[in-house]
Design a protein around this motif. Structure first.
Motif, PDB file in Angstrom:
ATOM      1  N   ASP A  29       0.757  -1.219   0.089  1.00  0.00           N
ATOM      2  CA  ASP A  29      -0.039   0.150   0.036  1.00  0.00           C
ATOM      3  C   ASP A  29       0.937   1.196   0.001  1.00  0.00           C
ATOM      4  OD1 ASP A  29      -2.495  -1.626   0.199  1.00  0.00           O
ATOM      5  OD2 ASP A  29      -2.097  -1.798   2.250  1.00  0.00           O
ATOM      6  N   VAL A  30       0.478   2.176  -0.573  1.00  0.00           N
ATOM      7  CA  VAL A  30       0.967   3.682  -0.745  1.00  0.00           C
ATOM      8  C   VAL A  30       0.747   4.111   0.529  1.00  0.00           C
ATOM      9  CG1 VAL A  30       1.701   5.717  -1.864  1.00  0.00           C
ATOM     10  CG2 VAL A  30       1.449   3.550  -3.207  1.00  0.00           C
ATOM     11  N   ASP A  31       1.696   4.709   1.269  1.00  0.00           N
ATOM     12  CA  ASP A  31       1.137   5.520   2.559  1.00  0.00           C
ATOM     13  C   ASP A  31       1.522   6.964   2.335  1.00  0.00           C
ATOM     14  OD1 ASP A  31       3.706   5.061   3.107  1.00  0.00           O
ATOM     15  OD2 ASP A  31       3.185   3.648   4.890  1.00  0.00           O
ATOM     16  N   GLN A  34       8.071  11.195   0.085  1.00  0.00           N
ATOM     17  CA  GLN A  34       9.462  10.851  -0.656  1.00  0.00           C
ATOM     18  C   GLN A  34       9.539  11.681  -1.899  1.00  0.00           C
ATOM     19  OE1 GLN A  34      10.398   6.610  -0.818  1.00  0.00           O
ATOM     20  NE2 GLN A  34      10.487   6.453   1.487  1.00  0.00           N
ATOM     21  N   ILE A  35       8.408  11.681  -2.568  1.00  0.00           N
ATOM     22  CA  ILE A  35       8.328  12.532  -4.103  1.00  0.00           C
ATOM     23  C   ILE A  35       7.482  13.665  -3.764  1.00  0.00           C
ATOM     24  CG2 ILE A  35       8.839  10.218  -5.045  1.00  0.00           C
ATOM     25  CD1 ILE A  35       5.623  10.391  -5.715  1.00  0.00           C
ATOM     26  N   TYR A  56       7.901  12.664 -11.449  1.00  0.00           N
ATOM     27  CA  TYR A  56       8.458  11.392 -10.937  1.00  0.00           C
ATOM     28  C   TYR A  56       8.693  10.621 -11.951  1.00  0.00           C
ATOM     29  CZ  TYR A  56       8.198   7.034  -8.196  1.00  0.00           C
ATOM     30  OH  TYR A  56       8.759   6.063  -7.600  1.00  0.00           O
ATOM     31  N   VAL A  57      10.019  10.156 -11.821  1.00  0.00           N
ATOM     32  CA  VAL A  57      10.062   9.115 -13.205  1.00  0.00           C
ATOM     33  C   VAL A  57      10.530   7.737 -12.553  1.00  0.00           C
ATOM     34  CG1 VAL A  57      11.901   8.803 -14.776  1.00  0.00           C
ATOM     35  CG2 VAL A  57      11.259  11.044 -14.431  1.00  0.00           C
TER      36      VAL A  57
END
Length: 56
Positions: A40-42, A48-49, A55-56
């Motif tokens: 999961d993206v929290d 961090q980005i 965003y690459v």
């Protein structure tokens, strides 16, 4: 003692494979690999980005 030769035709190869003893054939299917844990993206990942324009 008989000399073992390589099959020269597809028919000979299939016949040779059909003669394999049962001890050399698998008795059951290979079990599927375990499921990967979910990801999961929290907020920490997003932080961090956060300052990147692209965003690459």
């Amino acid at each position: 003692m008989t000399k073992v030769t390589e099959p020269e035709t597809m028919h000979e190869l299939i016949a040779d494979c059909a003669e394999l003893p049962n001890a050399l054939t698998p008795t059951s299917a290979v079990p599927p690999p375990p499921r990967a844990p979910t990801w999961d993206v929290d907020d920490r990942c997003c932080a961090q980005i956060a300052d990147l324009d692209e965003y690459v």
